[in-house]
Design an enzyme around this catalytic site. Structure first.
Site, PDB file in Angstrom:
ATOM      1  N   ASP A 190      -2.133   9.852   1.680  1.00 53.45           N
ATOM      2  CA  ASP A 190      -2.876   8.873   2.283  1.00 53.45           C
ATOM      3  C   ASP A 190      -4.406   9.594   3.474  1.00 53.45           C
ATOM      4  OD1 ASP A 190      -4.187   6.823   2.992  1.00 53.45           O
ATOM      5  OD2 ASP A 190      -2.509   5.960   2.170  1.00 53.45           O
ATOM      6  N   ASP A 233       0.753  -1.194   0.373  1.00 51.05           N
ATOM      7  CA  ASP A 233      -0.039   0.064  -0.617  1.00 51.05           C
ATOM      8  C   ASP A 233       1.040   1.168  -0.201  1.00 51.05           C
ATOM      9  OD1 ASP A 233      -2.048   1.991  -0.799  1.00 51.05           O
ATOM     10  OD2 ASP A 233      -2.665   1.829   1.583  1.00 51.05           O
ATOM     11  N   ALA A 234       1.185   1.760  -1.172  1.00 53.15           N
ATOM     12  CA  ALA A 234       2.688   3.162  -1.478  1.00 53.15           C
ATOM     13  C   ALA A 234       1.659   4.015  -1.858  1.00 53.15           C
ATOM     14  CB  ALA A 234       3.037   2.357  -2.243  1.00 53.15           C
ATOM     15  N   LYS A 235       0.747   3.960  -2.646  1.00 50.05           N
ATOM     16  CA  LYS A 235      -0.645   5.068  -3.193  1.00 50.05           C
ATOM     17  C   LYS A 235       0.233   6.012  -4.467  1.00 50.05           C
ATOM     18  CE  LYS A 235      -4.112   4.686  -0.504  1.00 50.05           C
ATOM     19  NZ  LYS A 235      -3.833   4.187   1.147  1.00 50.05           N
ATOM     20  N   ARG A 236       1.731   5.325  -5.224  1.00 49.04           N
ATOM     21  CA  ARG A 236       2.664   6.049  -5.933  1.00 49.04           C
ATOM     22  C   ARG A 236       1.698   6.654  -6.880  1.00 49.04           C
ATOM     23  NH1 ARG A 236       5.211   5.949  -1.170  1.00 49.04           N
ATOM     24  NH2 ARG A 236       7.337   4.750  -1.356  1.00 49.04           N
TER      25      ARG A 236
END
Lengths: 272, 272
Positions: B98, A93-96
């Site tokens: 996030d 879970d990095a949301k890059r």
């Protein structure tokens, strides 16, 4: 094994749509672990070992490791999952999200360095920022769509020529980005009707659903709006409610009980 | 010192709108550095030392370090900039985003661990995903708005009730998110007219402008559309064209010449 195959196999073999989020916060660890060397690994590995047969995926959240200078711990943790629980996919879970050559470096970070099976990404920068991930047909590409937080509405719910942005994002990904069938979407449990609109737009594409529990999402509504015809299609993520279910030496057992209860609650609504 | 003050001071003291992006790619390093221990630090520090008096900011891109397992190098590099070139602000190019407790961990990563003065962020998840950064009045919060890549149009250019999404993002940030005056926006050089619309919407808010050089952005058009009344307001970012201007032992001198030339080209159009 390809992420999508692993996920489908885990849904079936473990009879579970539960995804356990690994968000270590040392201040919340049980007293006997706090301050010990390698406490983050010990805590997370104990949670993993206690719940692996109850989940469809694990989802370590990278900021929790980065803030602790513990990338090496995250590498070891993911290696531990692959070694001890082969077949359970790991979602980083990095949301890059970035362009061109930089996107390629994020690919290396997620899939080579950390050996994740899938990664969460932010679609705001558009197709070419995601292409190097899409090209990895063996890996899952999980894109933010309608997020569970209150501010999720700020832009995602804006009306774009008659459709909210999040639905334009969902349709674009399903139509144009999913040639390898390796895409999934993040759609929060706190907006079950919007989750239903996403489901209607994307066929059987898997949805990663945070927001159950602490954020107030309703399991029954999520299942009703989000499940596919065979009662799967969802990775329902829970972190704190499982990780910190217990505070004593039996914390891993407490986590197992919480994961098991969530799985059962979900399963009661999978085939309604 | 606050990021915004440092930036304004550097614009003035160095008479420069140039931001040098630090995107190390060891395969492109000069032969005498390749394969040496600590080559990434040696390369980046040499570039920094050769250009610091010509720039308004340095912008290390974190993926380039993460893919190399070199976060410790990035920590040392930023410490080196603060130590040797105090007053030159450091922008951590991370494009994070996030929610809730996770956002707080990204704050720790950027401002405590790496000691950056500013960080790039992705606004797609909305206000509460950015709030922990906004609360740091001393730090710069640089939000993606209209990015320089071809896919930037996929969602950013969608019509949202008569306005493109990127302009809604710009207006929302300027109106609602900027109480501490610490916001800035990423607007690509490849869309100078859209950059002008952003400038018109956000007053004197600084704009970080990638896309000059390799991506084909036109310096004159960027200045014409993007500068503020006093001929500042822009951080014009260049990475490869400066970092890899030379390939020999004099690579740092070549980088200095390239940065100097870019500064001069920009300055010819600052007060047209």
């Amino acid at each position: 094994m390809h992420f999508m195959q692993s996920l489908q196999q885990a849904w079936k073999d473990h009879d579970s749509l539960v995804c356990v989020g690994l968000d270590p916060e040392p201040a919340k660890f049980p007293a006997h672990l706090r301050g010990t060397p390698d406490a983050v690994f010990a805590f997370c590995a104990a949670i993993v070992d206690a719940t692996a047969d109850l989940v469809c995926a694990f989802k370590p959240q990278i900021a929790h490791f980065a803030a602790l200078r513990a990338e090496d711990t995250l590498e070891r943790l993911i290696a531990h999952i692959h070694d001890k629980h082969p077949g359970v996919p790991v979602i980083l879970d990095a949301k890059r999200g970035d362009i061109g050559s930089t996107a390629q470096h994020y690919v290396s970070e997620a899939f080579e360095r950390f050996a994740a099976d899938a990664v969460t990404l932010n679609p705001y920068m558009g197709r070419d920022s995601i292409q190097p991930f899409l090209d990895r047909a063996d890996k899952g590409v999980i894109l933010l769509c309608r997020t569970s937080n209150p501010g999720g509405a700020d832009f995602q719910a804006l009306d774009c020529s008659g459709q909210p942005l999040y639905l334009r994002v969902a349709e674009t990904i399903a139509r144009d980005w999913n040639a390898h069938g390796n895409c999934a979407l993040v759609t929060g449990a706190t907006w079950p009707e919007e989750l239903g609109k996403v489901r209607a737009a994307v066929g059987d594409m898997p949805l990663l659903v945070p927001g159950i529990g602490a954020q107030g999402g309703d399991v029954e509504a999520v299942l009703r709006h989000g499940r596919t015809g065979d009662g799967t299609g969802l990775m329902i993520s829970s972190s704190r409610a499982i990780l910190y279910a217990g505070h004593g030496e039996d914390f891993a057992l407490a986590a197992r009980a919480a994961a098991s209860e969530l799985r059962d609650t979900i399963n009661r609504h999978r085939h309604d």
